[in-house]
Design a protein around this motif. Structure first.
Motif, PDB file in Angstrom:
ATOM      1  N   ARG A 234       0.921  -1.169   0.165  1.00 15.39           N
ATOM      2  CA  ARG A 234      -0.016   0.154   0.031  1.00 15.39           C
ATOM      3  C   ARG A 234       0.720   1.409   0.023  1.00 15.39           C
ATOM      4  NH1 ARG A 234      -4.812  -1.863   4.399  1.00 15.39           N
ATOM      5  NH2 ARG A 234      -5.209  -3.504   3.462  1.00 15.39           N
ATOM      6  N   PRO A 235       1.997   1.384   0.773  1.00 13.87           N
ATOM      7  CA  PRO A 235       2.806   2.697   0.758  1.00 13.87           C
ATOM      8  C   PRO A 235       3.212   2.972  -0.609  1.00 13.87           C
ATOM      9  CG  PRO A 235       3.441   1.369   2.691  1.00 13.87           C
ATOM     10  CD  PRO A 235       2.404   0.374   1.947  1.00 13.87           C
TER      11      PRO A 235
ATOM     12  N   GLU B  60       2.449   6.560  -2.522  1.00 16.85           N
ATOM     13  CA  GLU B  60       3.479   7.603  -2.856  1.00 16.85           C
ATOM     14  C   GLU B  60       3.149   7.962  -4.032  1.00 16.85           C
ATOM     15  OE1 GLU B  60       6.839   9.791  -2.719  1.00 16.85           O
ATOM     16  OE2 GLU B  60       5.732   8.771  -1.177  1.00 16.85           O
ATOM     17  N   LEU B  61       2.710   6.806  -5.188  1.00 17.71           N
ATOM     18  CA  LEU B  61       2.431   7.407  -6.551  1.00 17.71           C
ATOM     19  C   LEU B  61       1.248   8.362  -6.531  1.00 17.71           C
ATOM     20  CD1 LEU B  61       2.770   3.901  -8.325  1.00 17.71           C
ATOM     21  CD2 LEU B  61       4.204   5.961  -8.577  1.00 17.71           C
ATOM     22  N   LEU B  62       0.291   7.971  -5.899  1.00 19.93           N
ATOM     23  CA  LEU B  62      -1.114   8.759  -6.390  1.00 19.93           C
ATOM     24  C   LEU B  62      -0.901  10.134  -5.424  1.00 19.93           C
ATOM     25  CD1 LEU B  62      -3.856   6.209  -5.259  1.00 19.93           C
ATOM     26  CD2 LEU B  62      -2.912   6.926  -7.471  1.00 19.93           C
ATOM     27  N   GLY B  63      -0.099   9.995  -4.196  1.00 21.90           N
ATOM     28  CA  GLY B  63       0.238  11.403  -3.494  1.00 21.90           C
ATOM     29  C   GLY B  63       1.098  12.488  -4.572  1.00 21.90           C
ATOM     30  N   GLY B  64       1.902  11.797  -5.124  1.00 19.33           N
ATOM     31  CA  GLY B  64       2.977  12.391  -5.943  1.00 19.33           C
ATOM     32  C   GLY B  64       1.862  13.137  -7.098  1.00 19.33           C
ATOM     33  N   TYR B  65       1.216  12.353  -7.807  1.00 18.75           N
ATOM     34  CA  TYR B  65       0.429  13.406  -8.792  1.00 18.75           C
ATOM     35  C   TYR B  65      -0.648  14.239  -8.235  1.00 18.75           C
ATOM     36  CZ  TYR B  65      -3.569  13.508 -11.889  1.00 18.75           C
ATOM     37  OH  TYR B  65      -4.424  14.297 -12.705  1.00 18.75           O
ATOM     38  N   ALA B  66      -1.227  14.094  -7.065  1.00 16.87           N
ATOM     39  CA  ALA B  66      -2.416  14.781  -6.552  1.00 16.87           C
ATOM     40  C   ALA B  66      -1.809  15.917  -5.529  1.00 16.87           C
ATOM     41  CB  ALA B  66      -3.350  14.002  -5.824  1.00 16.87           C
ATOM     42  N   GLN B  67      -0.906  15.587  -4.424  1.00 16.77           N
ATOM     43  CA  GLN B  67      -0.661  16.485  -3.579  1.00 16.77           C
ATOM     44  C   GLN B  67       0.692  17.241  -3.830  1.00 16.77           C
ATOM     45  OE1 GLN B  67      -2.083  13.447  -1.875  1.00 16.77           O
ATOM     46  NE2 GLN B  67      -3.899  14.737  -2.142  1.00 16.77           N
ATOM     47  N   ARG B  68       1.509  16.566  -4.793  1.00 16.79           N
ATOM     48  CA  ARG B  68       2.901  17.215  -5.160  1.00 16.79           C
ATOM     49  C   ARG B  68       2.951  17.796  -6.587  1.00 16.79           C
ATOM     50  NH1 ARG B  68       4.353  12.646  -2.214  1.00 16.79           N
ATOM     51  NH2 ARG B  68       5.157  11.654  -4.028  1.00 16.79           N
ATOM     52  N   GLY B  69       1.684  17.854  -7.162  1.00 18.12           N
ATOM     53  CA  GLY B  69       1.634  18.157  -8.308  1.00 18.12           C
ATOM     54  C   GLY B  69       2.435  17.798  -9.518  1.00 18.12           C
ATOM     55  N   GLU B  70       2.666  16.395  -9.412  1.00 20.07           N
ATOM     56  CA  GLU B  70       3.432  15.702 -10.568  1.00 20.07           C
ATOM     57  C   GLU B  70       2.429  15.240 -11.623  1.00 20.07           C
ATOM     58  OE1 GLU B  70       5.308  12.504  -8.451  1.00 20.07           O
ATOM     59  OE2 GLU B  70       6.478  13.842  -7.106  1.00 20.07           O
TER      60      GLU B  70
ATOM     61  N   CYS C  60      -9.554   6.811   0.164  1.00 19.30           N
ATOM     62  CA  CYS C  60      -8.543   6.080  -0.715  1.00 19.30           C
ATOM     63  C   CYS C  60      -9.514   4.667  -0.929  1.00 19.30           C
ATOM     64  CB  CYS C  60      -7.321   5.957  -0.278  1.00 19.30           C
ATOM     65  SG  CYS C  60      -6.187   5.007  -1.303  1.00 19.30           S
ATOM     66  N   LEU C  61      -9.522   4.395  -2.356  1.00 20.33           N
ATOM     67  CA  LEU C  61     -10.099   3.090  -2.820  1.00 20.33           C
ATOM     68  C   LEU C  61      -9.259   1.965  -3.196  1.00 20.33           C
ATOM     69  CD1 LEU C  61     -13.252   4.407  -4.457  1.00 20.33           C
ATOM     70  CD2 LEU C  61     -13.252   3.129  -2.529  1.00 20.33           C
ATOM     71  N   MET C  62      -9.307   0.985  -2.963  1.00 22.80           N
ATOM     72  CA  MET C  62      -8.333  -0.184  -3.410  1.00 22.80           C
ATOM     73  C   MET C  62      -9.041  -1.419  -3.746  1.00 22.80           C
ATOM     74  SD  MET C  62      -5.885  -0.342  -0.067  1.00 22.80           S
ATOM     75  CE  MET C  62      -6.110   1.364   0.215  1.00 22.80           C
ATOM     76  N   ARG C  63      -8.374  -2.133  -4.523  1.00 21.63           N
ATOM     77  CA  ARG C  63      -8.792  -3.391  -4.911  1.00 21.63           C
ATOM     78  C   ARG C  63      -7.851  -4.510  -4.486  1.00 21.63           C
ATOM     79  NH1 ARG C  63     -13.586  -3.503  -8.231  1.00 21.63           N
ATOM     80  NH2 ARG C  63     -13.862  -1.695  -9.477  1.00 21.63           N
ATOM     81  N   PRO C  64      -7.795  -4.968  -3.053  1.00 22.21           N
ATOM     82  CA  PRO C  64      -6.707  -5.705  -2.498  1.00 22.21           C
ATOM     83  C   PRO C  64      -6.733  -7.209  -3.327  1.00 22.21           C
ATOM     84  CG  PRO C  64      -8.367  -5.519  -0.892  1.00 22.21           C
ATOM     85  CD  PRO C  64      -8.842  -4.462  -2.230  1.00 22.21           C
ATOM     86  N   LEU C  65      -7.777  -7.539  -3.655  1.00 16.55           N
ATOM     87  CA  LEU C  65      -7.923  -9.213  -4.173  1.00 16.55           C
ATOM     88  C   LEU C  65      -7.722  -9.146  -5.914  1.00 16.55           C
ATOM     89  CD1 LEU C  65     -10.743 -10.399  -2.028  1.00 16.55           C
ATOM     90  CD2 LEU C  65      -8.139 -10.358  -1.600  1.00 16.55           C
ATOM     91  N   ALA C  66      -7.614  -8.120  -6.439  1.00 15.67           N
ATOM     92  CA  ALA C  66      -7.493  -8.030  -8.038  1.00 15.67           C
ATOM     93  C   ALA C  66      -6.028  -8.206  -8.260  1.00 15.67           C
ATOM     94  CB  ALA C  66      -7.810  -6.719  -8.405  1.00 15.67           C
ATOM     95  N   ARG C  67      -5.606  -8.875  -9.288  1.00 11.57           N
ATOM     96  CA  ARG C  67      -4.523  -9.020 -10.076  1.00 11.57           C
ATOM     97  C   ARG C  67      -4.251  -8.618 -11.148  1.00 11.57           C
ATOM     98  NH1 ARG C  67      -4.109  -9.928  -5.407  1.00 11.57           N
ATOM     99  NH2 ARG C  67      -3.589 -11.581  -4.097  1.00 11.57           N
ATOM    100  N   PRO C  68      -3.351  -7.474 -11.217  1.00 12.01           N
ATOM    101  CA  PRO C  68      -2.707  -6.734 -10.195  1.00 12.01           C
ATOM    102  C   PRO C  68      -3.543  -5.999  -9.178  1.00 12.01           C
ATOM    103  CG  PRO C  68      -2.377  -5.540 -12.171  1.00 12.01           C
ATOM    104  CD  PRO C  68      -3.126  -6.758 -12.446  1.00 12.01           C
ATOM    105  N   LYS C  69      -3.106  -5.778  -7.939  1.00 10.35           N
ATOM    106  CA  LYS C  69      -3.923  -4.916  -7.078  1.00 10.35           C
ATOM    107  C   LYS C  69      -3.768  -3.734  -7.714  1.00 10.35           C
ATOM    108  CE  LYS C  69      -1.407  -6.533  -3.688  1.00 10.35           C
ATOM    109  NZ  LYS C  69      -0.811  -6.723  -2.229  1.00 10.35           N
TER     110      LYS C  69
END
Length: 218
Positions: free
Chosen positions: A69-70, A74-84, A97-106
């Motif tokens: 999860r981290p 990090e990826l999503l925070g870079g896009y949204a909070q750090r202006g990447e 924050c939404l996630m699909r933890p049982l999907a492959r890939p997650k």
């Protein structure tokens, strides 16, 4: 012995105070609104003990795949909070924050704030800026979802998530509500509303399972 008892009482280990009561989903929503955090609009179609069915507004999200999860945060925070992104725009926070933890890939989603996901669900969304890391992130539209929701608090470890899912499935079966294809595994959505390092009793989580809308009416 009296003196010993006195010293025992003076130096005995203090009993730790009980943790504060767990916040309800309504309390968290009010707190989020007070802090200026946008959450998706929805209509409650039906509810029962410990669950409800929501019709969510369409959302614009940015999505990534993750193993831990981290990495996704990090990826999503870079896009949204750090202006990447192509607009070099730092965006206001949203939840959950939404996630699909049982999907492959997650996969993990961050709901984009207004005007990309409008505060008025009937408004036309503005296209979001392109991620700079477009090999790892993608913006996408999520059409109106109808999901059964069950809340739970504490750490969202696999056993706890699966237990909450199974209880929700049993409740829906009893109520005559049918799951959409794949909803219990690949389609399971875990919604988390709090900071990564929030204390366990302050964590509010939800399991979302897509349902067949035609089976919702009681």
């Amino acid at each position: 012995r009296l003196a010993a008892g006195l010293f025992d009482s003076l130096f005995a280990a203090a009993t730790p105070p009980p943790p504060p009561p767990l916040p309800t989903a309504e309390e968290n929503a009010k707190k989020a609104a007070a802090l200026g955090v946008q959450t998706p609009s929805y209509t409650t179609l039906r509810s029962g003990p410990g669950w409800e069915i929501r019709e969510l507004q369409p959302m614009q999200v940015v999505e990534c795949s993750y193993e831990r999860r981290p990495e996704g945060y990090e990826l999503l925070g870079g896009y949204a909070q750090r202006g990447e992104n192509s607009a070099q725009l730092a965006m206001p926070a949203t939840a959950p924050c939404l996630m699909r933890p049982l999907a492959r890939p997650k996969t993990m989603w961050y709901m984009l704030p207004a005007p990309h996901t409008p505060l008025d669900p009937a408004a036309t969304p503005v296209p979001p800026p392109t991620p700079l890391a477009d090999d790892m992130l993608a913006c996408k539209s999520v059409e109106q979802l109808v999901v059964a929701v069950a809340c739970f608090s504490g750490y969202a470890v696999p056993d706890v998530v699966l237990s909450a899912r199974d209880r929700l499935i049993a409740s829906l079966s009893e109520a005559g509500v049918e799951l959409a294809d794949g909803a219990a595994v690949e389609g399971l959505l875990l919604a988390q509303y709090n900071e990564l390092f929030a204390l366990p009793w302050a964590r509010e989580n939800e399991v979302w399972l897509q349902v067949r809308p035609e089976t919702v009416a009681g």
